[in-house]
Design an enzyme around this catalytic site. Structure first.
Site, PDB file in Angstrom:
ATOM      1  CB  SER A   1      21.177  -4.040  14.469  1.00 27.02           C
ATOM      2  OG  SER A   1      21.267  -4.807  13.270  1.00 27.02           O
TER       3      SER A   1
ATOM      4  CG  LEU B   1      22.011  -8.872  10.388  1.00 33.12           C
ATOM      5  CD1 LEU B   1      22.668  -8.453  11.696  1.00 33.12           C
ATOM      6  CD2 LEU B   1      21.806 -10.387  10.351  1.00 33.12           C
TER       7      LEU B   1
ATOM      8  CB  ILE C   1      19.616  -7.619   4.071  1.00 25.05           C
ATOM      9  CG1 ILE C   1      19.160  -9.051   4.362  1.00 25.05           C
ATOM     10  CG2 ILE C   1      21.127  -7.546   3.973  1.00 25.05           C
ATOM     11  CD1 ILE C   1      19.741  -9.656   5.618  1.00 25.05           C
ATOM     12  CE  LYS C   2      21.116  -0.315   8.809  1.00 25.20           C
ATOM     13  NZ  LYS C   2      21.429   0.325  10.113  1.00 25.20           N
ATOM     14  CB  VAL C   3      22.756  -3.031   1.132  1.00 23.48           C
ATOM     15  CG1 VAL C   3      23.892  -2.899   0.121  1.00 23.48           C
ATOM     16  CG2 VAL C   3      22.347  -4.494   1.293  1.00 23.48           C
TER      17      VAL C   3
END
Length: 942
Positions: A53, A118, A149-151
């Protein structure tokens, strides 16, 4: 390569990718899709093993349609909630649902796949510590082991990525374009795992993917190629051969490096301890060029230990006609030749990938703005009349200019920069040190329980008298006049004057023994509150227990309160300027004394505070939007902001006058607020006006037709509606934000007041001379009649000696775009206010100019800043008189009447020094008073 067609009994093409070691992830999230079992179907039919996402995806899902409305409505109903909290509540629910759908995959594959991603806020892309904090918070909030977790892979975020992986959080590193950047995040992954091993911590359930973007590279490279070919470049044929090939070559070489890395001893040691490889994930795999096959970036990048994340359209296309085969390791030497040729031809792949990271962060921030703006609009509609509404009817040219400035403000992150205290939003001086009013609006500056107890104590008094000036008095006066005292609580009287008649009137209506005195001064050294304190302290019998102080820590007033045994000292905040202080102790202490429920007041104010928060983009942010409108109108010449209210909200204008005038009127710029000028028809106004209407539901709407006529005539008209009186706090905060933003539009510091001090200095010189000699420096009128004497600067003194002629010349100087000011150093009562009002209407109708009025000395601490420092378009008529009776001040030779005359003379001197047009009319004892002045003014106008 096989060419399998999907049909009953035949394995899906997407499923076959798993046989070749490549995972299929869906680049899409939508509540309706999840609730209908769409993801479970993809898992069962196509072997999908993950979901990604991003803000763009959520904006499409949440901002359009009504699938999320029920949740937004329920969340808004729980109480004050920020737009981000509303979005996250919905997003986390979707991410959890997707994670739960994928949990059987995660369990079956022992954590090697089955993940949902996310993204941290794109606004934090260059802030390492904030990225770490947000990633940890989201990880805990979702509470699913198969979350990633998207970074983004910005330079600043790489250390954050390593720390988060070391914490044991699964990370999807996004926005990778360059091979070197990929190698850096791979190194971060290795180092994080090694650190955990060194501490004896497990590494077998830590997952990471490196999201390597593909099609965007070709889009930019192809654009360069097409421009050069069009321009007839000598290398056109060589350039054309590279179209659609650079991105794939770049990805293949990244994978080649990956294969070398996992063959290394370093990785093998980690793998022996159960570490999972950090897979390359191909992102941005939908084709942008219609000349390319729609499955190009799937067909050509198939290989083991990789992921291809596809939007639904690409997934459908591959399912229908994609090709299957191990293509990722095919012709790697050819890929090297492609990149070498791109370098030879100067296509600057390094520069393109660098720019794409920056542009990618910007695109995600833009999408986040669109997402939060859409959620804010929905939230506002669900709040209904709990959030004060504003309608703006702007002429087309102004509307276009406002829209353009709002979009620029969005791109420049004005909402966030305001809450961050970024002084570069204004003049880069010390503006960031003056934003304490923002947390104050959330109730963070006051002790609500202490104020409740104080309110109970105050019930022992019949009256309460606030002794203040400017910001410490105008806000409390609004609350007093709009709410009145609660049953059993004292009546609040506000004194912010040196006028002996006004002081005597309040003194005659109270019993000092049954009166609570609130001495309010931020600096603790403002002259008027100190003189009033001395007068009432003596009148009350020097009983300090009847006094409380509201002041900033360390002030002179704090010391006086301790010396005289005041019952309470309520501490202010030095980061809050006086005119922004109504939602701090300076407004809430008097409010508590009159019985206002402070906790309920903040609760009623909270919807606007949240609506104006840092996470609401400018166009959807009520305060920022209003500030852009009034600031742009002022810059374009509509600098007379005319305040129109329904009956119950009339007191608001005096507070708003100070906020706007003192904040924006400086350096020859600014907004001139026009309060209490009766509303006329379109013919009474020129193109220097903007009208703002405040209406309380239930009040008679006397202004609607006139406002419509003004809007139809091309004047900007803003209509603000309050459902209940206790929502007045929302307007305090909306206009504080708007004023700060208007300052940014105008290009000034909205928190200083460089011209206020000059009048104080001039007054102090006159008063000090009186204290020494017992009289004011004599002055000679330039003309006089039986009713009044006239005083003027020397230039005007030489023009005429007839009072009517001088009045006529003064008014004759008014031109379109000017304004006429009536500065009255007389008692602020109904008789004087009506006379001044009649004179204002007469001047407006005769000259088609705006008119303003103020009672001295209170306007000196309010609109006086704009009159001296703002646009030089005012012509001022100062009105004074000898007070009868006067009042003495304990410990001073000068009386209140003397002080007031000194203030008027000092004010006039400074106005004249600033090149303002000013004439003073001194009403004589025994003459016709202000009625005679009104008659003379009407006579010369006719």
């Amino acid at each position: 390569m096989s060419d399998v067609i999907d049909k009953p009994g035949v394995t899906s093409r997407l499923m076959q990718l798993h046989d070749l070691g490549q995972a299929v992830w869906l680049d899409f999230v939508d509540r309706s899709f999840l609730e209908k079992g769409g993801l479970r179907e993809l898992i069962d039919r196509d072997g999908a093993t993950g979901v990604t996402s991003n803000p763009s995806i959520f904006e499409k899902a949440m901002g359009h349609g009504d699938a999320y409305d029920e949740g937004f409505r329920a969340f808004a109903g729980k109480g004050p909630a920020s737009v981000t909290a509303s979005y996250e509540d919905a997003a986390i629910a979707d991410i959890r649902a997707a994670a739960d759908d994928l949990r059987p995959v995660y369990d079956r594959l022992n954590g090697k796949d089955g993940y949902v991603s996310l993204e941290v806020s794109p606004y934090l892309a260059i802030d390492k510590e904030a990225t770490i904090a947000e990633a940890r918070r989201l990880w805990q909030a979702v509470d699913r082991p198969n979350l990633m977790i998207k970074v983004p892979a910005t330079e600043e975020a790489v250390p954050a990525i390593r720390q988060l992986l070391e914490d044991g959080i699964n990370i999807n590193i996004t926005l990778l374009f360059a091979q070197q950047a990929y190698q850096q995040v791979a190194e971060a992954y290795l180092a994080a795992l090694e650190a955990r091993v060194a501490r004896g911590e497990p590494v077998d359930r830590i997952a990471s993917v490196a999201s390597f973007f593909v099609s965007r590279i070709d889009t930019q490279i192809d654009k360069k190629i097409d421009i050069r070919v069009k321009d007839g470049d000598a290398e056109s044929e060589a350039l054309k051969r590279l179209r659609g090939k650079v991105a794939i070559a770049n990805a293949k070489l990244a994978y080649a490096w990956y294969l070398e890395m996992i063959a290394s001893r370093r990785w093998q040691d980690l793998a022996a301890k159960g570490a999972m490889p950090q897979r390359l994930l191909w992102a941005s795999t939908g084709t942008k060029d219609p000349n390319y096959p729609d499955t190009l970036y799937v067909d050509t990048l198939i290989g083991p230990d990789t992921v291809n994340t596809m939007p639904p359209k690409t997934m459908d296309a591959f399912r229908d006609h994609g090709t299957i085969g191990l293509t990722l390791t095919e012709d790697v030497d050819g890929a090297r030749k492609v990149l070498a040729e791109a370098e030879r031809l100067g296509l600057d792949l390094a520069g393109v990938t660098r720019d794409l990271v920056e542009d990618g962060v910007k695109q995600f921030a833009d999408a986040a703005d669109a997402l939060l703006g859409a959620v804010a609009a929905k939230r506002a509609s669900f709040l209904g009349d709990r959030l004060n509404a504003m309608e703006a009817d702007l002429p087309p040219a102004l509307e276009r200019a406002v829209d353009a400035r709002l979009e620029a403000a969005r791109a420049e992150a004005w909402s966030r920069r305001l809450w961050q205290g970024d002084a570069s939003l204004w003049t880069s001086k010390d503006e960031g040190d003056w934003l304490g009013w923002m947390p104050a609006a959330e109730g963070k500056q006051v002790d609500v329980e202490a104020l409740r107890r104080f309110g109970e104590e105050a019930k022992g008094y019949r009256d309460a008298v606030l002794l203040g000036m400017g910001g410490s008095s105008l806000g409390p006066e609004v609350l007093s006049l709009i709410f009145g005292a609660a049953p059993g609580s004292p009546t609040l009287h506000v004194l912010d004057t040196t006028d002996p008649g006004q002081i005597g009137d309040v003194a005659s209506r109270i019993d000092p023994a049954r009166t609570l005195f609130i001495v309010s001064s931020k600096s603790g050294s403002t002259m008027e509150p100190e003189l009033l304190r001395a007068y009432f302290y003596a009148a009350e019998g020097q009983q300090g227990g009847h006094f409380v102080a509201v002041t900033d820590p360390g002030s002179k007033l704090e010391a006086v309160a301790a010396e005289h045994g005041f019952a309470h000292v309520f501490a202010g905040d030095k980061a809050i300027g006086g005119r922004y202080s109504v939602l701090s102790v300076f407004g809430m202490v008097p409010a508590a004394a009159m019985g206002l429920d402070i906790a309920a007041f903040y609760e009623a104010t909270a919807p606007m505070v949240q609506a104006c928060n840092a996470d609401v983009p400018p166009a959807a942010n009520p305060g920022v939007r209003l500030g852009v409108i009034i600031g742009k109108a002022a810059v374009d010449g509509r600098d007379k902001l005319t305040i129109v209210t329904s009956a119950s909200l009339t007191p608001l204008g005096a507070w708003l006058e100070q906020l706007l005038a003192e904040s924006t009127g400086k350096h020859g710029k600014g907004i001139v607020p026009v309060d209490l000028e009766p509303l006329g028809g379109p013919g009474h106004y020129c193109a220097d006006r903007i009208f703002v209407s405040f209406h309380l539901q239930g009040d008679k709407d006397d202004n609607s037709d006139k406002l419509k006529a003004l809007a139809d005539a091309g004047h900007p008209v803003l209509r603000i509606t309050l459902a209940r009186r206790d929502q007045i706090g929302q307007e305090f905060f909306r206009w504080e934000v708007a004023t700060a933003i208007a300052g940014a539009v105008i290009g000034i510091d909205p928190f200083d007041q460089p011209d206020v001090e000059d009048a104080k200095v001039a007054t102090r010189k006159l008063v000090d001379a009186y204290e020494r000699s017992g009289h004011l420096q004599p002055e000679t009128p330039i003309a006089e009649s039986a009713d009044f004497a006239l005083f003027a600067p020397k230039a005007m003194a030489e023009t005429a000696a007839d009072p009517d002629r001088l009045l006529e010349l003064h008014l004759a100087s008014l031109r379109p775009g000017d304004y006429a000011g009536f500065l009255a150093y007389v008692e602020r009562n109904e008789t004087n206010a009506e006379a001044i009002g009649a004179m204002r209407v007469a001047v407006r109708d005769a000259k088609s100019v705006a008119t303003v009025a103020g009672f001295g000395p209170r306007f000196l601490h309010s609109t006086g800043q704009a009159y001296k420092g703002g646009p030089n378009s005012g012509a001022f008529l100062t009105i004074t008189r000898d007070p009868d009776p006067d009042l003495s001040i304990p410990g001073h030779q000068a009386s209140f009447g003397t002080i007031q005359i000194a203030q008027a003379r000092g004010d006039m001197d400074v106005l004249a020094e600033r090149g303002r047009r000013v004439l003073r009319v001194h009403l004589k004892k025994g003459g016709g008073g202000i009625a005679a002045l009104k008659a003379a003014l009407l006579r010369v106008l006719s």
